[in-house]
Design an enzyme around this catalytic site. Structure first.
Site, PDB file in Angstrom:
ATOM      1  CG  LEU A  31      -2.012  -1.036   1.285  1.00  0.00           C
ATOM      2  CD1 LEU A  31      -2.612  -1.139   2.687  1.00  0.00           C
ATOM      3  CD2 LEU A  31      -3.113  -0.669   0.281  1.00  0.00           C
ATOM      4  N   GLY A  32       2.042   1.133   0.524  1.00  0.00           N
ATOM      5  CA  GLY A  32       2.923   2.294   0.558  1.00  0.00           C
ATOM      6  C   GLY A  32       4.157   1.996   1.364  1.00  0.00           C
ATOM      7  CE  LYS A  35      15.259   8.393   4.384  1.00  0.00           C
ATOM      8  NZ  LYS A  35      16.141   9.513   4.523  1.00  0.00           N
ATOM      9  CG  PHE A  36      13.049   4.163   9.359  1.00  0.00           C
ATOM     10  CD1 PHE A  36      14.350   3.781   9.074  1.00  0.00           C
ATOM     11  CD2 PHE A  36      12.797   5.485   9.676  1.00  0.00           C
ATOM     12  CE1 PHE A  36      15.384   4.699   9.117  1.00  0.00           C
ATOM     13  CE2 PHE A  36      13.827   6.416   9.715  1.00  0.00           C
ATOM     14  CZ  PHE A  36      15.121   6.025   9.434  1.00  0.00           C
ATOM     15  CB  ALA A  37       7.139   1.770   7.936  1.00  0.00           C
ATOM     16  CB  VAL A  38       7.145  -2.258   3.949  1.00  0.00           C
ATOM     17  CG1 VAL A  38       6.420  -2.668   2.670  1.00  0.00           C
ATOM     18  CG2 VAL A  38       8.612  -2.065   3.675  1.00  0.00           C
ATOM     19  CB  VAL A  39       1.945   0.193   4.729  1.00  0.00           C
ATOM     20  CG1 VAL A  39       0.506  -0.070   5.136  1.00  0.00           C
ATOM     21  CG2 VAL A  39       2.633   1.087   5.754  1.00  0.00           C
ATOM     22  CE  LYS A  54       4.455   3.021   9.875  1.00  0.00           C
ATOM     23  NZ  LYS A  54       4.179   4.375  10.367  1.00  0.00           N
ATOM     24  CG  ASP A 150       6.278  13.636   8.835  1.00  0.00           C
ATOM     25  OD1 ASP A 150       6.577  14.626   8.119  1.00  0.00           O
ATOM     26  OD2 ASP A 150       6.634  12.476   8.555  1.00  0.00           O
TER      27      ASP A 150
END
Ligand code: ADP
Ligand code: MG
Length: 359
Positions: A31-32, A35-39, A54, A150
């Site tokens: 899904l997206g 910098k430090f995460a993949v979802v 996440k 953010d």
């Protein structure tokens, strides 16, 4: 439990250590990512319900970041009653990762519509509705002394893109608690959206988010990023000089009230910015004040939008995080100058409490 710089590490959610894959199937492509995460999208086996998983790495650049992830969880927990913050369903932990199972915001990032061509782009009327939701969500956070730090189009998602649904605020990785005990001074955020006080190592407050909301609304209405320079240094200079283009070229077909709303937020002195509740009373957002410019089709925008396409926000602006240095102050010194804030013309003399602000 909170450390000196507003990071909260005490959470209530039980962290599961059984394999996530026993209970969820990953589906579709990701899904997206940040910098430090993949979802990734996943389906809960027992219910068949879709969620967003996440995956957060616990070690980043050789440092243990588990505390930061717990802070993200703590903020999500504190925002459970906030309808505009993505819901946290479960948490899993492996030796290397923490996995947050979140409500899936199927419409994706508002970023896509911000930089889209005319027929896909938001109308001013859309932006008004979404801006009210963003402000109501942020109002709940600020009432709980949480600052997001953010806010940007990549972190504002939609429940559905077509038809245009409702917003969900995500990514509390940089969020902090601001209260009367500690003072947060940190350099963090995304260059294009960062407030001048952050660059000046001055205290971070709820007003820091209000600046980013000004940038966010500018981008949603115009498709252009007001401070973006060729390089970060240029962006930072533009921010600290509040170098913003409010010309007709950029704001063609957009109401004066919208421009006024943005101008009220992009003010260097954080104490002079309206609070989120004050923003909600601005005539641009009042349901009864939709004037003709709001209803009119924004087809006039085409020329200015296509010209500026190459200057549109880059897909993945770089995140800057520099180690914090907290400063301790006596409580008395921390009274913010909020009561000294005075409305500029379009604001009514006193903000009314919004009925929707129940959290
Ligand atoms: P990071 O801290 O790495 O920026 P985010 O929480 O912002 O991580 O997630 C990265 C991206 O993943 C988001 O910009 C968005 O595109 C997507 N995403 C995050 N959470 C969800 C969700 N609940 N539903 C759908 N997509 C999501
Ligand atoms: Mg993000």
């Amino acid at each position: 439990m909170m450390n000196r710089n507003g990071v909260v590490t005490k959470i209530r959610t039980r962290i599961r250590t059984d394999p996530f894959k026993n209970n969820y199937d990953l589906v579709g492509k990701e899904l997206g990512r940040g910098k430090f995460a993949v979802v990734k999208k996943c389906v809960e086996k027992t219910t068949g319900k879709e969620h967003a998983a996440k995956f957060l790495r616990k070690r980043r650049k050789g440092q243990d970041c588990r505390g930061d992830i717990l802070n993200e969880i703590a903020v999500l927990e504190s925002a459970k009653a906030n309808p505009y913050v993505v819901a946290l369903h479960e948490v899993y932990e492996t030796t290397t990762e923490i996995i947050l199972i979140l409500e899936c915001a199927a419409g994706g990032e508002i970023f896509n519509q911000c930089v889209a061509d005319n027929d896909e782009a938001f109308t001013e009327k859309d932006v008004i509705r979404l801006a009210r939701q963003i402000l109501m969500g942020v109002a709940c956070l600020h009432q709980n002394n949480v600052v997001h730090l953010d806010l940007k189009p990549q972190n504002i998602l939609l429940t559905s893109a077509k038809p245009l649904g409702d917003i969900r605020i995500v990514d509390f990785g940089l969020s902090r608690r601001v209260d009367s005990v500690s003072e947060v001074r940190e350099i963090l955020g995304t260059p294009e959206y960062v407030a001048p006080e952050v660059l000046d190592y001055e205290p971070i407050s709820t007003a820091t988010d209000m600046w980013s909301i000004g940038v966010l609304i500018y981008v949603m209405l115009t498709g252009e990023s007001p401070f973006l320079g060729e390089e970060n240094q240029e962006t930072f200079l533009n921010v600290s000089q509040v170098n913003v283009d409010y010309s007709q070229d950029v704001f063609q077909g957009i109401s004066d009230l919208a421009v006024d709303f943005i101008q009220s937020l992009l003010i260097k002195n954080p104490r002079k910015r309206p609070t989120v509740e004050e923003c909600l009373t601005h005539p641009w957002l009042r349901v009864d004040s939709h004037h003709h410019a709001v209803e009119a089709p924004l087809d006039e925008q085409e020329a200015s939008q296509s010209e500026s396409e190459s200057e549109s926000p880059v897909p993945s602006p770089e995140l800057v995080v520099i180690p914090s240095y907290p400063t301790w102050l006596g409580q008395g010194e921390l009274k913010t100058g909020r009561d000294t804030f005075s409305f500029t013309e379009p604001f009514p003399p006193r903000p009314e409490i919004q009925q929707e602000l129940i959290c």
